[in-house]
Write a protein that holds these residues in place. Structure first.
Motif, PDB file in Angstrom:
ATOM      1  N   ALA A  83      -6.118 -44.940  30.147  1.00  0.00           N
ATOM      2  CA  ALA A  83      -6.413 -43.504  30.160  1.00  0.00           C
ATOM      3  C   ALA A  83      -6.860 -43.010  28.791  1.00  0.00           C
ATOM      4  O   ALA A  83      -7.661 -42.068  28.687  1.00  0.00           O
ATOM      5  CB  ALA A  83      -5.182 -42.723  30.621  1.00  0.00           C
ATOM      6  N   SER A  84      -6.371 -43.655  27.735  1.00  0.00           N
ATOM      7  CA  SER A  84      -6.715 -43.219  26.382  1.00  0.00           C
ATOM      8  C   SER A  84      -8.210 -43.368  26.095  1.00  0.00           C
ATOM      9  O   SER A  84      -8.724 -42.756  25.153  1.00  0.00           O
ATOM     10  CB  SER A  84      -5.913 -44.004  25.340  1.00  0.00           C
ATOM     11  OG  SER A  84      -6.306 -45.373  25.307  1.00  0.00           O
ATOM     12  N   TRP A  85      -8.920 -44.155  26.910  1.00  0.00           N
ATOM     13  CA  TRP A  85     -10.361 -44.293  26.715  1.00  0.00           C
ATOM     14  C   TRP A  85     -11.107 -42.988  26.991  1.00  0.00           C
ATOM     15  O   TRP A  85     -12.241 -42.814  26.535  1.00  0.00           O
ATOM     16  CB  TRP A  85     -10.913 -45.412  27.599  1.00  0.00           C
ATOM     17  CG  TRP A  85     -10.714 -46.759  26.965  1.00  0.00           C
ATOM     18  CD1 TRP A  85      -9.795 -47.704  27.288  1.00  0.00           C
ATOM     19  CD2 TRP A  85     -11.455 -47.292  25.863  1.00  0.00           C
ATOM     20  NE1 TRP A  85      -9.903 -48.796  26.454  1.00  0.00           N
ATOM     21  CE2 TRP A  85     -10.918 -48.577  25.578  1.00  0.00           C
ATOM     22  CE3 TRP A  85     -12.509 -46.820  25.091  1.00  0.00           C
ATOM     23  CZ2 TRP A  85     -11.413 -49.377  24.552  1.00  0.00           C
ATOM     24  CZ3 TRP A  85     -13.004 -47.625  24.071  1.00  0.00           C
ATOM     25  CH2 TRP A  85     -12.462 -48.884  23.808  1.00  0.00           C
ATOM     26  N   THR A  86     -10.508 -42.054  27.711  1.00  0.00           N
ATOM     27  CA  THR A  86     -11.167 -40.756  27.894  1.00  0.00           C
ATOM     28  C   THR A  86     -11.237 -39.981  26.581  1.00  0.00           C
ATOM     29  O   THR A  86     -12.080 -39.101  26.423  1.00  0.00           O
ATOM     30  CB  THR A  86     -10.446 -39.909  28.956  1.00  0.00           C
ATOM     31  OG1 THR A  86      -9.123 -39.582  28.505  1.00  0.00           O
ATOM     32  CG2 THR A  86     -10.364 -40.650  30.281  1.00  0.00           C
ATOM     33  N   VAL A  87     -10.345 -40.311  25.665  1.00  0.00           N
ATOM     34  CA  VAL A  87     -10.394 -39.734  24.312  1.00  0.00           C
ATOM     35  C   VAL A  87     -11.240 -40.619  23.400  1.00  0.00           C
ATOM     36  O   VAL A  87     -12.137 -40.143  22.701  1.00  0.00           O
ATOM     37  CB  VAL A  87      -8.973 -39.581  23.722  1.00  0.00           C
ATOM     38  CG1 VAL A  87      -9.040 -39.012  22.307  1.00  0.00           C
ATOM     39  CG2 VAL A  87      -8.124 -38.686  24.606  1.00  0.00           C
ATOM     40  N   VAL A 270      -0.517 -40.365  22.083  1.00  0.00           N
ATOM     41  CA  VAL A 270       0.675 -40.964  22.698  1.00  0.00           C
ATOM     42  C   VAL A 270       1.809 -39.967  22.886  1.00  0.00           C
ATOM     43  O   VAL A 270       2.662 -40.152  23.765  1.00  0.00           O
ATOM     44  CB  VAL A 270       1.141 -42.163  21.837  1.00  0.00           C
ATOM     45  CG1 VAL A 270       2.462 -42.719  22.331  1.00  0.00           C
ATOM     46  CG2 VAL A 270       0.089 -43.256  21.849  1.00  0.00           C
ATOM     47  N   ILE A 271       1.828 -38.885  22.114  1.00  0.00           N
ATOM     48  CA  ILE A 271       3.000 -38.005  22.126  1.00  0.00           C
ATOM     49  C   ILE A 271       3.296 -37.445  23.514  1.00  0.00           C
ATOM     50  O   ILE A 271       4.456 -37.261  23.891  1.00  0.00           O
ATOM     51  CB  ILE A 271       2.827 -36.853  21.092  1.00  0.00           C
ATOM     52  CG1 ILE A 271       4.140 -36.097  20.911  1.00  0.00           C
ATOM     53  CG2 ILE A 271       1.699 -35.918  21.496  1.00  0.00           C
ATOM     54  CD1 ILE A 271       5.257 -36.928  20.331  1.00  0.00           C
ATOM     55  N   GLY A 272       2.252 -37.192  24.311  1.00  0.00           N
ATOM     56  CA  GLY A 272       2.490 -36.682  25.662  1.00  0.00           C
ATOM     57  C   GLY A 272       3.279 -37.657  26.514  1.00  0.00           C
ATOM     58  O   GLY A 272       4.177 -37.262  27.276  1.00  0.00           O
ATOM     59  N   TYR A 273       2.949 -38.943  26.408  1.00  0.00           N
ATOM     60  CA  TYR A 273       3.696 -39.952  27.159  1.00  0.00           C
ATOM     61  C   TYR A 273       5.153 -40.006  26.695  1.00  0.00           C
ATOM     62  O   TYR A 273       6.073 -40.123  27.513  1.00  0.00           O
ATOM     63  CB  TYR A 273       3.059 -41.332  26.967  1.00  0.00           C
ATOM     64  CG  TYR A 273       1.736 -41.494  27.676  1.00  0.00           C
ATOM     65  CD1 TYR A 273       1.690 -41.825  29.023  1.00  0.00           C
ATOM     66  CD2 TYR A 273       0.543 -41.312  26.994  1.00  0.00           C
ATOM     67  CE1 TYR A 273       0.478 -41.980  29.672  1.00  0.00           C
ATOM     68  CE2 TYR A 273      -0.675 -41.471  27.633  1.00  0.00           C
ATOM     69  CZ  TYR A 273      -0.706 -41.807  28.977  1.00  0.00           C
ATOM     70  OH  TYR A 273      -1.907 -41.949  29.617  1.00  0.00           O
ATOM     71  N   ARG A 274       5.346 -39.916  25.380  1.00  0.00           N
ATOM     72  CA  ARG A 274       6.719 -40.001  24.890  1.00  0.00           C
ATOM     73  C   ARG A 274       7.557 -38.824  25.383  1.00  0.00           C
ATOM     74  O   ARG A 274       8.723 -38.990  25.772  1.00  0.00           O
ATOM     75  CB  ARG A 274       6.726 -40.025  23.356  1.00  0.00           C
ATOM     76  CG  ARG A 274       8.135 -40.311  22.832  1.00  0.00           C
ATOM     77  CD  ARG A 274       8.281 -40.153  21.357  1.00  0.00           C
ATOM     78  NE  ARG A 274       9.628 -40.562  20.954  1.00  0.00           N
ATOM     79  CZ  ARG A 274      10.257 -40.135  19.883  1.00  0.00           C
ATOM     80  NH1 ARG A 274       9.667 -39.282  19.076  1.00  0.00           N
ATOM     81  NH2 ARG A 274      11.469 -40.555  19.587  1.00  0.00           N
ATOM     82  N   LEU A 275       6.981 -37.630  25.360  1.00  0.00           N
ATOM     83  CA  LEU A 275       7.749 -36.443  25.718  1.00  0.00           C
ATOM     84  C   LEU A 275       7.977 -36.304  27.223  1.00  0.00           C
ATOM     85  O   LEU A 275       8.845 -35.532  27.650  1.00  0.00           O
ATOM     86  CB  LEU A 275       7.059 -35.194  25.173  1.00  0.00           C
ATOM     87  CG  LEU A 275       7.009 -35.097  23.644  1.00  0.00           C
ATOM     88  CD1 LEU A 275       6.268 -33.847  23.206  1.00  0.00           C
ATOM     89  CD2 LEU A 275       8.410 -35.119  23.037  1.00  0.00           C
ATOM     90  N   THR A 276       7.201 -37.027  28.034  1.00  0.00           N
ATOM     91  CA  THR A 276       7.474 -37.015  29.479  1.00  0.00           C
ATOM     92  C   THR A 276       8.598 -37.972  29.849  1.00  0.00           C
ATOM     93  O   THR A 276       9.180 -37.859  30.932  1.00  0.00           O
ATOM     94  CB  THR A 276       6.215 -37.406  30.280  1.00  0.00           C
ATOM     95  OG1 THR A 276       5.780 -38.716  29.894  1.00  0.00           O
ATOM     96  CG2 THR A 276       5.102 -36.399  30.071  1.00  0.00           C
ATOM     97  N   GLU A 277       8.905 -38.902  28.968  1.00  0.00           N
ATOM     98  CA  GLU A 277       9.946 -39.894  29.241  1.00  0.00           C
ATOM     99  C   GLU A 277      11.309 -39.406  28.756  1.00  0.00           C
ATOM    100  O   GLU A 277      11.416 -38.455  27.981  1.00  0.00           O
ATOM    101  CB  GLU A 277       9.594 -41.220  28.551  1.00  0.00           C
ATOM    102  CG  GLU A 277       8.317 -41.870  29.065  1.00  0.00           C
ATOM    103  CD  GLU A 277       7.988 -43.150  28.323  1.00  0.00           C
ATOM    104  OE1 GLU A 277       8.643 -43.433  27.289  1.00  0.00           O
ATOM    105  OE2 GLU A 277       7.073 -43.874  28.763  1.00  0.00           O
ATOM    106  N   GLY A 387      -7.349 -45.131  16.338  1.00  0.00           N
ATOM    107  CA  GLY A 387      -5.984 -44.629  16.440  1.00  0.00           C
ATOM    108  C   GLY A 387      -5.567 -44.403  17.877  1.00  0.00           C
ATOM    109  O   GLY A 387      -4.438 -44.754  18.273  1.00  0.00           O
ATOM    110  N   SER A 388      -6.473 -43.817  18.691  1.00  0.00           N
ATOM    111  CA  SER A 388      -6.152 -43.572  20.105  1.00  0.00           C
ATOM    112  C   SER A 388      -5.872 -44.864  20.837  1.00  0.00           C
ATOM    113  O   SER A 388      -4.897 -44.977  21.596  1.00  0.00           O
ATOM    114  CB  SER A 388      -7.320 -42.837  20.781  1.00  0.00           C
ATOM    115  OG  SER A 388      -7.547 -41.580  20.182  1.00  0.00           O
ATOM    116  N   THR A 389      -6.724 -45.861  20.611  1.00  0.00           N
ATOM    117  CA  THR A 389      -6.596 -47.124  21.337  1.00  0.00           C
ATOM    118  C   THR A 389      -5.430 -47.964  20.826  1.00  0.00           C
ATOM    119  O   THR A 389      -4.570 -48.413  21.602  1.00  0.00           O
ATOM    120  CB  THR A 389      -7.904 -47.932  21.223  1.00  0.00           C
ATOM    121  OG1 THR A 389      -8.994 -47.134  21.714  1.00  0.00           O
ATOM    122  CG2 THR A 389      -7.816 -49.209  22.024  1.00  0.00           C
ATOM    123  N   VAL A 390      -5.386 -48.176  19.510  1.00  0.00           N
ATOM    124  CA  VAL A 390      -4.333 -49.015  18.935  1.00  0.00           C
ATOM    125  C   VAL A 390      -2.969 -48.341  19.066  1.00  0.00           C
ATOM    126  O   VAL A 390      -1.957 -49.003  19.333  1.00  0.00           O
ATOM    127  CB  VAL A 390      -4.641 -49.340  17.457  1.00  0.00           C
ATOM    128  CG1 VAL A 390      -3.515 -50.160  16.838  1.00  0.00           C
ATOM    129  CG2 VAL A 390      -5.956 -50.104  17.359  1.00  0.00           C
TER     130      VAL A 390
END
Length: 437
Positions: A83-87, A270-277, A387-390
């Protein structure tokens, strides 16, 4: 060897000299006869607001899917790294096309290229909500990023030509502040809209807002008075690029911009994924509101000129790097408050460092200014894509600590490069000026 090529001068030093590209048409000193814009003078407010809106539209469109990645992952059944490829596609498209677009701006004018770029980008933005698959979404985002490539380098070149040198750091800081407002508002709006109506409606709303910004930009931006058309010949462009890349100071600034953006792109992807968990488990609207922290970047970017005035360019970069690193470490905490404070520090450090580095590029390049800025922007957005991908891959492999580790390595790179610049300046100072020929 000149101070510019050794890194011995600071941004404040560079501000006191008039760029060569405008010296033929205006006096070298900032006298009453200097027709370039200055704070409080004719056209300055209109120009500042127009470029502020351009910055808002650019970042709102460029990162419109970033806060929505968990929802995009859910709809298409893909992991964060996919999904990060959209960024990454959008920032990668910008990185690839920023240099060719800057060449067009040298020939056809900054305002013309910026207007055309925004027109194409907002049109694509209205198509993005209808993407039937992840692949088509990524392709549309890449096209949108390529279109937006006409904005960053052309805007800084426009400012360098139309604004008096002593006001340039502040003017560029305001443009960068527009970036931060756009990035913030885009993510906050998409977060709350998506919570009620889904991610497709959310990115459609951002597209509509960007249309309004684009129209206002074109109506407000004053016509350039000091632009001198250049050549589109590939050989001339290649020579200009080679000259910029042979300048040690510019190379360091390009690397610094890329590394700062590696941190920022990784963290906010990545922060969105972390905060949903667990242990946070926050709803999408609240996660979107986290991006209000971008207001901190608006302040730190717009005050970059004063920071350089007090600490010098390298001192400001050390402070920005240290602030960013402190935020990364603090964000490792397991409760919301220290994580948010960490994001505040990361955001403040990033935007300050970016404003200092980008304005230093504009001051250092006395010819081919659009190409110099384009190379910086290309490096900057390569850093964003990386940064988005790695950052997403590190999160998948090691959780948030992996993303933080990537960021800390990037900050270490910033500090190392700045140290090398400091040493080069000391060596140049001991040698003294070159003898006249």
């Amino acid at each position: 060897m000149s101070p510019a090529s050794t890194g011995a001068s600071t941004v404040v030093d560079a501000v006191s000299s008039v760029p060569a590209s405008v010296s033929a048409s205006v006096p070298a000193s900032e006298s009453a006869s200097d027709s370039r814009m200055t704070p409080g003078g004719p056209g300055y407010r209109r120009m500042s607001f127009a470029l502020f809106l351009a910055g808002v539209a650019t970042f709102a469109l460029l990162y419109s899917t970033q806060a929505l990645l968990p929802l995009i992952s859910g709809e298409f059944g893909v992991a964060a790294s996919e999904a990060s490829w959209t960024v990454a596609a959008a920032t990668g498209g910008l990185a690839v096309f920023v240099l060719p677009m800057s060449a067009l701006s040298e020939r056809f004018g900054r305002r013309t290229v910026m207007t055309a770029s925004l027109a194409v980008a907002v049109t694509v933005g209205l198509l993005v909500p209808f993407a039937p698959s992840l692949t088509s979404l990524v392709v549309l985002r890449a096209v949108q990023g390529a279109a937006l490539a006409g904005l960053p380098a052309s805007a800084t070149a426009y400012l360098a030509e139309e604004v008096r040198p002593k006001a340039l750091v502040t003017a560029i800081g305001l443009f960068v502040a527009g970036n931060s407002v756009g990035g913030m508002s885009g993510r906050v709006i998409t977060g709350w809209v998506a919570q009620e109506w889904g991610w497709r409606v959310a990115v459609g709303v951002i597209g509509a807002i960007a249309v309004g910004c684009a129209v206002a930009f074109r109506l407000l931006l004053p016509a350039p008075k000091h632009f001198i058309a250049g050549s589109l010949r590939p050989r001339v462009l290649a020579r200009t690029v080679r000259d910029h890349l042979s300048n040690p100071l510019l190379r360091r600034l390009y690397a610094i911009g890329a590394l700062f953006m590696t941190v920022f792109g990784g963290v906010y992807t990545v922060i969105g994924y972390r905060l949903t968990e667990a242990p946070f488990s926050l709803p999408q609207g609240i996660i979107g509101s986290v991006f209000l922290i971008y207001l901190v970047g608006t302040v730190s970017a717009s005050t970059a000129g004063r920071l350089v005035g007090r600490l010098g360019r390298r001192g400001a970069l050390y402070l920005a790097g240290g602030t960013t690193a402190s935020g990364l470490v603090l964000s490792l905490a397991g409760s919301v408050v220290p994580v948010l404070l960490g994001l505040v520090l990361i955001t403040a450090g990033f935007f300050a460092g970016h404003a200092v580095a980008s304005s230093a590029v504009s001051k250092t390049a006395t010819t081919g200014r659009a190409q110099a800025s384009a190379l910086y922007q290309s490096s900057y957005y390569v850093g964003s894509s990386a940064g988005s991908t790695v950052g997403a891959l590190a999160f998948h492999a090691s959780g948030w600590a992996g993303t933080v580790g990537v960021g800390l390595l990037a900050v270490l790179g910033v500090v190392t490069i700045t140290v090398l610049g400091t040493r080069a300046a000391r060596v140049a100072a001991r040698r003294g000026p070159l003898p006249a020929h």
